[in-house]
Design a protein around this motif. Structure first.
Motif, short mmCIF file in Angstrom:
data_model
loop_
_atom_site.label_atom_id
_atom_site.label_comp_id
_atom_site.label_asym_id
_atom_site.label_seq_id
_atom_site.Cartn_x
_atom_site.Cartn_y
_atom_site.Cartn_z
N PHE A 235 44.36 28.28 70.20
CA PHE A 235 44.38 29.69 69.65
C PHE A 235 44.97 29.43 68.06
CE2 PHE A 235 43.67 32.92 72.58
CZ PHE A 235 43.58 31.95 73.89
N ASP A 236 45.34 28.51 67.75
CA ASP A 236 45.95 28.37 66.57
C ASP A 236 45.55 27.14 65.92
OD1 ASP A 236 49.36 28.42 65.31
OD2 ASP A 236 47.41 28.40 64.36
N SER A 237 44.79 27.46 64.80
CA SER A 237 44.16 26.24 64.03
C SER A 237 45.31 25.50 63.41
CB SER A 237 43.41 26.96 62.91
OG SER A 237 44.03 27.77 61.93
N ASP A 238 46.48 25.88 63.22
CA ASP A 238 47.64 25.19 62.54
C ASP A 238 48.17 24.14 63.55
OD1 ASP A 238 50.34 25.81 60.22
OD2 ASP A 238 48.83 24.03 60.41
N LYS A 239 47.69 23.79 64.71
CA LYS A 239 48.12 22.91 65.56
C LYS A 239 49.64 23.46 65.83
CE LYS A 239 46.25 18.63 65.86
NZ LYS A 239 46.36 17.18 64.98
N GLY A 240 49.86 24.84 65.88
CA GLY A 240 51.09 25.23 66.37
C GLY A 240 52.40 24.91 65.65
N ASN A 241 52.28 25.24 64.45
CA ASN A 241 53.52 24.91 63.51
C ASN A 241 54.35 26.11 63.33
OD1 ASN A 241 55.76 23.40 62.40
ND2 ASN A 241 54.33 22.94 60.46
N ASN A 242 54.04 27.17 64.25
CA ASN A 242 54.18 28.46 63.90
C ASN A 242 55.43 28.65 64.95
OD1 ASN A 242 55.07 31.24 63.92
ND2 ASN A 242 52.85 31.68 63.72
N MET A 243 56.86 28.88 64.85
CA MET A 243 57.66 28.95 65.68
C MET A 243 57.57 30.11 66.46
SD MET A 243 61.61 28.30 64.64
CE MET A 243 62.58 29.62 64.65
N PHE A 244 57.35 31.37 66.27
CA PHE A 244 57.09 32.48 67.05
C PHE A 244 56.07 32.14 67.99
CE2 PHE A 244 60.54 34.64 65.17
CZ PHE A 244 60.41 34.46 63.59
N TYR A 245 54.97 31.58 67.38
CA TYR A 245 54.02 31.25 68.36
C TYR A 245 54.46 30.35 69.86
CZ TYR A 245 49.28 30.58 69.90
OH TYR A 245 47.93 30.55 70.27
N ILE A 246 54.89 29.14 69.16
CA ILE A 246 55.79 28.48 70.44
C ILE A 246 56.40 29.17 71.28
CG2 ILE A 246 57.05 26.20 70.89
CD1 ILE A 246 56.13 25.40 68.30
#
Lengths: 383, 328, 279
Positions: A235-246
């Protein structure tokens, strides 16, 4: 006939007494609190900005300029919560007044925060001359590269530096924040979902229960790490560097254990006579769940929550270790360790310190969880 | 008994449907896949060739309504056709099949080893309850339980393998470079040497939790009446514990392996990537990096099915081992 | 009389808890049993009777329990001083037990045939056809179709049958003393009578001594030769059953006897023991 005086204590007091009797649990709790404080005050412990500075005849407090709004909030609300807890008797004595004061205080704080201008510069107060300066204990910022890459632990850099010269000690302090906040929030999400689903299944039984159990069964077939990796990846193209996403992904995949637990508790409790009595008195379902069943299940839920935070921290570290979680420059323990893997031949400090930190954190949470579990266990009732 | 097994297998079907449906929905919901239909579609930043796009659309039936596509996809799975890898166009099934033995040998060894070591530890801790031996075992086990697998792997590599310290064990791969030149026995030994560290990393966590469960179960069993009866009959203490108590205490422990398996599979991803082992975990890791969706999805479905089968095995084993449970 | 007693207990003391402030479960009791005699030890919960029974073959868990005084002589040898190997041959072969909860006293994962076989193979290695012995034992205790029952698991039997199996297991080794610790308490009344009748039958056909532990005085008459009454760790009265029932000396004995509801007599209230009046 002798007069027997009995001391009555509340359930919470008795649980606390059992808990503190266990030295492991007590010390574990101390470490957990210490970690929490360290994480909260990280900007004051490791920062390239000075705390106090006097130059050209002017006093300034550079550290405060670098604080983001969320750090300001941390700075205000955590001590506030502490004070409310310490004065809780007075606070709840006149709840109306207290809430009013509290609201006013919050408004003032938010206005203040609105006026701050966080400065995102990388100026370095270490090197700037001043008549007087008071630097934080670790005078480096976690994201600041220095030319001293790969230097082993020394007086200058207590835990050494990494491949781009960033101070490991600073990264570890700020990384504690990342790991702990992800752990807490993710687990809170998991707890909320788990309690809601498990509670409803356990109370209403019937089709809701059957469907929920099936769903939990299905979710349990997927190895957790696998599922999280797939979810982040898809779902995330940024390889999950988003804290809230994790946080969200971990929370959405870890609730099944809690749900099972709460379902079991609610099934058991709703079969006990006191539930029937409450119903006979005309209590609504919501009231029964919230006021009767939930408080009685709090013990096991808290235990599961504690272990869950440890597990969430572990998962977050694993994710950033594999390269799918928080990446550089954001500091994270797992990230330092993935660096360590590459340079293990000569940079042992990259593996040792973050590894030790993760180990101590998880061990402390496990101690607390174990202590809670023993304290809450109804089999130890007669003391 | 066979009817029970057949019935249990039939009960699996809804869960299987659930698993495949869940995975399928994940695929369909993924933004990348949806974009593919419109002729665009990246693969982690790489543009896809026309034939890749067509193959993917066909595999997941992205141009059809989801229920038809789902049926097709399930049909293909039953025929063991999991599509083609985007990376090298080889059949996903073939790639998995190549990598399976390594992972199974390491995970299997880890599981067996953890049981073999944990049960005696747990029994001893229960017998010496409260004494120094019990407390030290419990403490060590507790620490083991708290060490993340990758930390343990790194520390082991640091101190035991390669590097400046001891150089006892190899750091990478499943066999040395010159393995093809070795005879059978030296090659086997070489293999084993390479497997030691990964197996240790996968074993210690399961070891810790199984030994704790064993201790608890043993303590509970030792307090039961029939143990007193066995003693009153005049049986030597050794038999009382090993024959009467242990047999009962092990019943819940036997079925724990089903819970450990998913954890092992997850751990395999980490361990195989650290030690660069050519197993399924590493395949998954590479696929995730490359965003090779067919491989990712194929392994996910496979892992879920394997876990489901292990739950089935545990249930059947439970009925076999505990005579109190009827076949209902 | 020059025949030595089968069992001679002298000044037995068993304490629980801290040495500074112990709970004196058994506080200096002494009693004797002759071969073939049936002695009933009667008392309420907590009087120390079960602890005494378990102590006879050192079955008490000695971390919480402590035997602080006395000796237990079985056929002249002090049980408390026996080495482990002798103790093990005493258990089951000379002194056998049946316990209160037959459902939990039998190992749930072994068939009853196996559990009885274990006892026979352990203590009577000279027996050739063990299976026949097992069937005979089951038959003696009144289990129908014993050959079929061999492969049953304990949970497949009713409470009464489980207790019979325990008795069969105890008898299989032909012990000299059978200790029955509240054998009927967990069973309902009709089954209680059956078990007691079975024990009476066995008493007549073998020369086995029986030590019956119970809190129910109603079981005692017509079954026990002598009775000993225990109260708070001490034996307050002992004597031939008929004597004690007819003419109880101690207040407590009297109170216990009066507690048994009498058939045909109209009672508005059950008798309750007034502890304050008893020393």
């Amino acid at each position: 006939m002798n007069s027997v005086t009995t001391t009555t204590e509340t359930y919470v007091q008795r649980t606390w007494r059992h808990f503190s009797a266990d030295s492991f649990a007590r010390n574990g709790l101390r470490i957990v609190i210490a970690l929490f404080i360290m994480a909260a005050f990280a900007p004051f412990l490791a920062n390239s900005h000075a705390i106090i500075r006097m130059a050209d005849g002017q006093w300034s407090f550079p550290v405060f300029h670098s604080l983001q709004p969320i750090e300001w909030r941390f700075l205000f609300y955590v001590p506030l919560a502490g004070m409310i807890y310490l004065c809780r008797n007075r606070f709840f004595a006149k709840p109306g007044h207290s809430v009013l004061y509290l609201a006013a205080l919050i408004v003032l704080i938010e206005i203040f925060i609105g006026f701050t201008h966080p400065v995102n510069d990388t100026t370095n107060d270490r090197d700037r001359p001043a008549s007087f300066k008071l630097m934080p204990p670790i005078p480096y910022s976690p994201i600041e590269s220095t030319p001293d890459s790969f230097s082993p632990p020394s007086w200058k850099h207590l835990c050494g530096t990494d491949s781009t010269g960033r101070d490991i000690a600073a990264r570890m302090l700020h990384g504690a924040r990342t790991s702990l906040s992800i752990g807490f929030v993710a687990q809170s999400i998991a707890l909320t979902i788990g309690v809601a689903i498990g509670g409803l299944a356990g109370y209403y039984r019937g089709w809701i229960d059957i469907g929920t159990c099936r769903f939990i069964e299905i979710m349990d077939c997927f190895p957790p790490l696998l599922l999280i990796l797939v979810a982040i990846n898809l779902f995330d193209s940024d390889k999950g560097n988003n804290m809230f996403y994790i946080m969200a992904v971990i929370g959405l995949t870890s609730w099944t254990g809690v749900a099972r637990l709460v379902r079991g508790e609610f099934l058991r409790l709703s079969a006990l006579p006191f539930t029937l009595a409450a119903k006979a008195l005309g209590a609504s379902d919501g009231r029964i769940i919230l006021r009767h069943l939930l408080p009685n299940s709090l013990g096991p839920i808290l235990v599961a929550g504690t272990f869950g935070v440890a597990s969430a921290i572990l998962i977050e570290s694993s994710l950033s270790f594999l390269g799918f979680g928080m990446q550089a420059p954001t500091p994270s323990w797992g990230d330092i360790l993935s660096d360590a893997r590459r340079y293990i031949d000569f940079a042992w400090w990259l593996a040792f310190f973050p590894g030790l930190a993760i180990l101590i954190t998880i061990m402390s949470y496990n101690f607390v969880g174990e202590g809670l579990r023993d304290a809450v266990d109804p089999r130890l009732r007669v003391k | 008994m066979t009817t029970y097994i057949i019935r249990r297998i039939l009960l699996l079907v809804p869960t299987l449907i659930g698993i495949t449906l869940f995975t399928f929905l994940l695929i369909r919901l993924a933004p990348g896949n949806a974009a593919m239909l419109k002729g665009g579609g990246e693969n982690g930043g790489r543009a896809m060739t026309a034939e890749q796009r067509l193959a993917t659309i066909k595999l997941y039936g992205l141009d059809k309504p989801w229920y038809i596509a789902y049926g097709d996809w399930v049909g293909r799975i039953c025929r063991l056709d999991l599509g083609e890898s985007w990376k090298d166009h080889r059949s996903v099934t073939t790639k998995i099949r190549e990598r399976l033995p390594v992972t199974m040998s390491i995970a299997g060894t880890a599981l067996v080893l953890s049981y073999l070591l944990a049960i005696p530890l747990g029994v001893i801790a229960a017998l010496k309850r409260g004494q120094a031996l019990d407390r030290s075992i419990s403490f060590v086990v507790f620490i083991l339980y708290s060490i993340p697998s990758f930390v343990a792997a790194l520390l082991l590599i640091l101190f035991v393998a390669g590097g400046d310290y001891l150089n006892l064990l190899p750091m990478y791969g499943i066999q040395s470079i010159n393995a093809s030149e070795m005879g059978t026995l030296p090659r086997l030994w070489d293999r084993i040497l390479h497997m030691i560290l990964p197996v240790i990393c996968l074993t210690y966590a399961s070891l810790a939790s199984i030994s704790r469960y064993t201790r608890v179960s043993m303590l509970e069993t030792l307090g039961q009446d029939f143990v007193r009866t066995a003693r009153a009959k005049g049986l030597p203490e050794r038999l009382v514990i090993l024959r009467h108590a242990l047999r009962n205490a092990l019943i819940p422990i036997i079925t724990i392996f089903a819970l450990e398996l998913p954890v092992l599979i997850g751990g395999a991803i980490i361990i195989e990537s650290i030690f660069t082992l050519p197993g399924m975990g590493n395949l998954m890791f590479e696929a995730l990096e490359y965003r090779d969706n067919p491989v990712i999805m194929g392994i996910t479905v496979l892992a879920a099915c394997v876990t489901l089968l292990s739950y089935l095995a545990a249930d059947i084993l439970y009925v076999v081992v505990d005579p109190r449970i009827s076949y209902e | 009389m020059s025949t030595p007693p089968l069992l001679h207990v002298e000044n037995l003391g068993i304490h629980f808890g801290s040495p500074a402030d112990p709970v004196k479960a058994v506080d200096g009791i002494s009693f004797e049993m002759q071969t073939g005699e049936t002695l009933a030890v009667v008392g309420e919960s907590g009087s120390g009777k079960s602890v005494t029974a378990l102590a006879l073959t050192r079955l008490l868990a000695t971390p919480p329990a402590r035997i602080v005084s006395g000796k237990i002589e079985f056929e002249g040898r002090d049980v408390l001083q026996l080495p482990d190997s002798s103790l093990r041959s005493l258990r089951g072969k000379q002194i056998a037990y049946i316990f209160q909860e037959p459902s939990s006293s039998l190992n749930p994962v072994f068939t009853i045939g196996y559990q009885i076989r274990e006892a026979i193979e352990l203590h009577r290695p000279e027996v050739d056809d063990v299976k026949r012995e097992i069937i005979r034992a089951l038959d003696t205790v009144g289990i129908r179709e014993p050959a079929k029952r061999l492969d049953d698991y304990p949970h497949q039997l009713s409470g009464g049958m489980q207790q019979r199996v325990m008795i069969a297991m105890a008898l299989a080794c032909q012990p000299k003393l059978l200790v029955a610790d509240e054998p009927t308490t967990a069973l309902d009344v009709t089954i209680q009578k059956q078990i007691i009748d079975l024990l009476k039958e066995l008493k007549q056909t073998s020369n086995m001594a029986i030590l019956l532990i119970t809190h129910n005085f109603g079981l005692v008459s017509d079954f026990a030769d002598r009775v000993a009454v225990m109260f708070r760790g001490k034996i307050v009265e002992t004597g031939p059953t008929a004597e004690v029932l007819r003419n109880p000396q101690h207040l407590y004995t009297r109170a216990l006897i009066e507690c048994v509801p009498k058939l045909g007599q109209k009672q508005h209230r059950l008798k309750v023991i007034d502890y304050a009046g008893i020393k």
